[in-house]
Design a protein around this motif. Structure first.
Motif, PDB file in Angstrom:
ATOM      1  N   PRO A 113      20.895  96.614  40.677  1.00  0.00           N
ATOM      2  CA  PRO A 113      21.556  95.896  41.774  1.00  0.00           C
ATOM      3  C   PRO A 113      20.585  95.434  42.867  1.00  0.00           C
ATOM      4  O   PRO A 113      20.762  94.348  43.426  1.00  0.00           O
ATOM      5  CB  PRO A 113      22.571  96.891  42.332  1.00  0.00           C
ATOM      6  CG  PRO A 113      22.484  98.117  41.534  1.00  0.00           C
ATOM      7  CD  PRO A 113      21.464  97.933  40.469  1.00  0.00           C
ATOM      8  N   ILE A 114      19.575  96.229  43.150  1.00  0.00           N
ATOM      9  CA  ILE A 114      18.583  95.806  44.148  1.00  0.00           C
ATOM     10  C   ILE A 114      17.871  94.554  43.655  1.00  0.00           C
ATOM     11  O   ILE A 114      17.717  93.578  44.401  1.00  0.00           O
ATOM     12  CB  ILE A 114      17.572  96.940  44.437  1.00  0.00           C
ATOM     13  CG1 ILE A 114      18.259  98.101  45.153  1.00  0.00           C
ATOM     14  CG2 ILE A 114      16.395  96.419  45.255  1.00  0.00           C
ATOM     15  CD1 ILE A 114      17.420  99.369  45.239  1.00  0.00           C
ATOM     16  N   THR A 115      17.477  94.562  42.395  1.00  0.00           N
ATOM     17  CA  THR A 115      16.777  93.415  41.818  1.00  0.00           C
ATOM     18  C   THR A 115      17.659  92.174  41.818  1.00  0.00           C
ATOM     19  O   THR A 115      17.207  91.082  42.186  1.00  0.00           O
ATOM     20  CB  THR A 115      16.309  93.737  40.384  1.00  0.00           C
ATOM     21  OG1 THR A 115      15.470  94.898  40.426  1.00  0.00           O
ATOM     22  CG2 THR A 115      15.552  92.584  39.771  1.00  0.00           C
ATOM     23  N   VAL A 116      18.918  92.322  41.442  1.00  0.00           N
ATOM     24  CA  VAL A 116      19.829  91.167  41.412  1.00  0.00           C
ATOM     25  C   VAL A 116      20.016  90.614  42.823  1.00  0.00           C
ATOM     26  O   VAL A 116      19.997  89.387  43.028  1.00  0.00           O
ATOM     27  CB  VAL A 116      21.178  91.531  40.760  1.00  0.00           C
ATOM     28  CG1 VAL A 116      22.167  90.376  40.856  1.00  0.00           C
ATOM     29  CG2 VAL A 116      20.976  91.924  39.302  1.00  0.00           C
ATOM     30  N   PRO A 156      28.208 105.301  47.775  1.00  0.00           N
ATOM     31  CA  PRO A 156      28.105 105.244  46.314  1.00  0.00           C
ATOM     32  C   PRO A 156      27.779 103.837  45.823  1.00  0.00           C
ATOM     33  O   PRO A 156      28.171 102.857  46.438  1.00  0.00           O
ATOM     34  CB  PRO A 156      29.485 105.676  45.825  1.00  0.00           C
ATOM     35  CG  PRO A 156      30.326 105.893  47.011  1.00  0.00           C
ATOM     36  CD  PRO A 156      29.521 105.664  48.246  1.00  0.00           C
ATOM     37  N   CYS A 157      27.073 103.766  44.740  1.00  0.00           N
ATOM     38  CA  CYS A 157      26.682 102.481  44.138  1.00  0.00           C
ATOM     39  C   CYS A 157      27.881 101.943  43.367  1.00  0.00           C
ATOM     40  O   CYS A 157      27.934 102.012  42.151  1.00  0.00           O
ATOM     41  CB  CYS A 157      25.481 102.703  43.217  1.00  0.00           C
ATOM     42  SG  CYS A 157      24.764 101.196  42.575  1.00  0.00           S
ATOM     43  N   ARG A 158      28.886 101.450  44.109  1.00  0.00           N
ATOM     44  CA  ARG A 158      30.134 101.048  43.459  1.00  0.00           C
ATOM     45  C   ARG A 158      30.675  99.709  43.940  1.00  0.00           C
ATOM     46  O   ARG A 158      31.862  99.541  44.055  1.00  0.00           O
ATOM     47  CB  ARG A 158      31.191 102.118  43.703  1.00  0.00           C
ATOM     48  CG  ARG A 158      30.888 103.364  42.952  1.00  0.00           C
ATOM     49  CD  ARG A 158      32.163 104.117  42.642  1.00  0.00           C
ATOM     50  NE  ARG A 158      31.816 105.340  41.962  1.00  0.00           N
ATOM     51  CZ  ARG A 158      31.867 106.532  42.507  1.00  0.00           C
ATOM     52  NH1 ARG A 158      32.286 106.689  43.738  1.00  0.00           N
ATOM     53  NH2 ARG A 158      31.525 107.587  41.821  1.00  0.00           N
ATOM     54  N   GLY A 159      29.855  98.788  44.282  1.00  0.00           N
ATOM     55  CA  GLY A 159      30.378  97.463  44.513  1.00  0.00           C
ATOM     56  C   GLY A 159      30.538  96.993  45.931  1.00  0.00           C
ATOM     57  O   GLY A 159      29.576  96.774  46.628  1.00  0.00           O
ATOM     58  N   LEU A 172      27.645  82.070  53.721  1.00  0.00           N
ATOM     59  CA  LEU A 172      28.493  81.722  52.584  1.00  0.00           C
ATOM     60  C   LEU A 172      27.776  81.895  51.254  1.00  0.00           C
ATOM     61  O   LEU A 172      28.319  82.482  50.315  1.00  0.00           O
ATOM     62  CB  LEU A 172      29.014  80.294  52.726  1.00  0.00           C
ATOM     63  CG  LEU A 172      30.003  80.066  53.870  1.00  0.00           C
ATOM     64  CD1 LEU A 172      30.307  78.580  54.031  1.00  0.00           C
ATOM     65  CD2 LEU A 172      31.276  80.850  53.640  1.00  0.00           C
ATOM     66  N   PHE A 173      26.553  81.398  51.163  1.00  0.00           N
ATOM     67  CA  PHE A 173      25.823  81.498  49.897  1.00  0.00           C
ATOM     68  C   PHE A 173      25.531  82.951  49.549  1.00  0.00           C
ATOM     69  O   PHE A 173      25.797  83.391  48.424  1.00  0.00           O
ATOM     70  CB  PHE A 173      24.509  80.709  49.939  1.00  0.00           C
ATOM     71  CG  PHE A 173      23.787  80.737  48.623  1.00  0.00           C
ATOM     72  CD1 PHE A 173      23.991  79.738  47.694  1.00  0.00           C
ATOM     73  CD2 PHE A 173      22.935  81.787  48.288  1.00  0.00           C
ATOM     74  CE1 PHE A 173      23.359  79.773  46.457  1.00  0.00           C
ATOM     75  CE2 PHE A 173      22.300  81.832  47.058  1.00  0.00           C
ATOM     76  CZ  PHE A 173      22.507  80.822  46.143  1.00  0.00           C
ATOM     77  N   LEU A 174      24.954  83.685  50.502  1.00  0.00           N
ATOM     78  CA  LEU A 174      24.606  85.081  50.215  1.00  0.00           C
ATOM     79  C   LEU A 174      25.853  85.921  49.956  1.00  0.00           C
ATOM     80  O   LEU A 174      25.848  86.793  49.081  1.00  0.00           O
ATOM     81  CB  LEU A 174      23.761  85.663  51.347  1.00  0.00           C
ATOM     82  CG  LEU A 174      22.366  85.048  51.499  1.00  0.00           C
ATOM     83  CD1 LEU A 174      21.684  85.567  52.753  1.00  0.00           C
ATOM     84  CD2 LEU A 174      21.503  85.305  50.267  1.00  0.00           C
ATOM     85  N   GLY A 175      26.923  85.662  50.700  1.00  0.00           N
ATOM     86  CA  GLY A 175      28.169  86.392  50.456  1.00  0.00           C
ATOM     87  C   GLY A 175      28.712  86.110  49.069  1.00  0.00           C
ATOM     88  O   GLY A 175      29.078  87.030  48.335  1.00  0.00           O
ATOM     89  N   ALA A 176      28.744  84.838  48.692  1.00  0.00           N
ATOM     90  CA  ALA A 176      29.231  84.475  47.363  1.00  0.00           C
ATOM     91  C   ALA A 176      28.349  85.066  46.269  1.00  0.00           C
ATOM     92  O   ALA A 176      28.846  85.570  45.259  1.00  0.00           O
ATOM     93  CB  ALA A 176      29.302  82.951  47.224  1.00  0.00           C
ATOM     94  N   ARG A 191      28.725  91.108  41.731  1.00  0.00           N
ATOM     95  CA  ARG A 191      29.378  92.421  41.656  1.00  0.00           C
ATOM     96  C   ARG A 191      30.765  92.309  41.021  1.00  0.00           C
ATOM     97  O   ARG A 191      31.172  93.154  40.231  1.00  0.00           O
ATOM     98  CB  ARG A 191      29.464  93.046  43.047  1.00  0.00           C
ATOM     99  CG  ARG A 191      28.133  93.591  43.525  1.00  0.00           C
ATOM    100  CD  ARG A 191      28.183  94.040  44.991  1.00  0.00           C
ATOM    101  NE  ARG A 191      26.975  94.751  45.348  1.00  0.00           N
ATOM    102  CZ  ARG A 191      25.835  94.164  45.720  1.00  0.00           C
ATOM    103  NH1 ARG A 191      25.763  92.840  45.790  1.00  0.00           N
ATOM    104  NH2 ARG A 191      24.776  94.889  46.025  1.00  0.00           N
ATOM    105  N   LEU A 192      31.492  91.245  41.354  1.00  0.00           N
ATOM    106  CA  LEU A 192      32.810  91.025  40.769  1.00  0.00           C
ATOM    107  C   LEU A 192      32.701  90.774  39.266  1.00  0.00           C
ATOM    108  O   LEU A 192      33.449  91.364  38.476  1.00  0.00           O
ATOM    109  CB  LEU A 192      33.510  89.848  41.458  1.00  0.00           C
ATOM    110  CG  LEU A 192      34.864  89.460  40.888  1.00  0.00           C
ATOM    111  CD1 LEU A 192      35.871  90.599  41.039  1.00  0.00           C
ATOM    112  CD2 LEU A 192      35.379  88.201  41.576  1.00  0.00           C
ATOM    113  N   VAL A 193      31.782  89.923  38.868  1.00  0.00           N
ATOM    114  CA  VAL A 193      31.588  89.637  37.444  1.00  0.00           C
ATOM    115  C   VAL A 193      31.216  90.920  36.697  1.00  0.00           C
ATOM    116  O   VAL A 193      31.755  91.195  35.622  1.00  0.00           O
ATOM    117  CB  VAL A 193      30.515  88.542  37.238  1.00  0.00           C
ATOM    118  CG1 VAL A 193      30.099  88.434  35.781  1.00  0.00           C
ATOM    119  CG2 VAL A 193      31.015  87.209  37.769  1.00  0.00           C
TER     120      VAL A 193
END
Length: 119
Positions: free
Chosen positions: A6-9, A56-59, A95-99, A105-107
């Motif tokens: 997740p850090i890398t993504v 927690p690493c949960r989204g 907007l970009f960073l939020g999306a 994370r949603l995908v």
């Protein structure tokens, strides 16, 4: 190890933001790091806050913390280093960073749920 991906993504999302931003303004692609460094730094600080707080690493909770730290910290670093932060730039970055941060994370969550229900 479970936090490396997740850090890398998130860091890749920041780089994509900088690449698209530079390209859309016809700027030199070599300058991507000069655009990205404040946000990359702030993203790492956001992740440090997540890790140190024990979230927690949960989204969505980790995503919210990292997104806010990346956005706000990146803008502060950008301005204090002598660059600008026009309202339109702040809005586009938010907007970009939020999306990007919440989107991947949603995908991931949907794919994980789909795999679990298929098994």
């Amino acid at each position: 190890m479970k936090r490396v991906v997740p850090i890398t993504v998130d860091l890749v999302c920041v780089l994509v933001f900088a690449v698209i931003g530079r390209a859309s303004h016809g700027l030199d692609p070599v300058g991507v790091l000069s655009t990205a460094w404040p946000f990359l730094t702030a993203c790492l600080v956001g992740w440090a806050a997540v890790i140190l707080s024990g979230v927690p690493c949960r989204g969505w909770r980790e995503g919210l913390i990292v997104w806010l730290m990346t956005l706000l910290g990146g803008m502060v670093l950008r301005v204090t280093s002598g660059d600008t932060a026009a309202a339109a730039f702040v809005a586009v970055a938010a907007l970009f960073l939020g999306a990007a941060f919440f989107g991947w994370r949603l995908v991931y969550r949907l794919a994980r749920h789909h795999r679990a229900s298929a098994a």
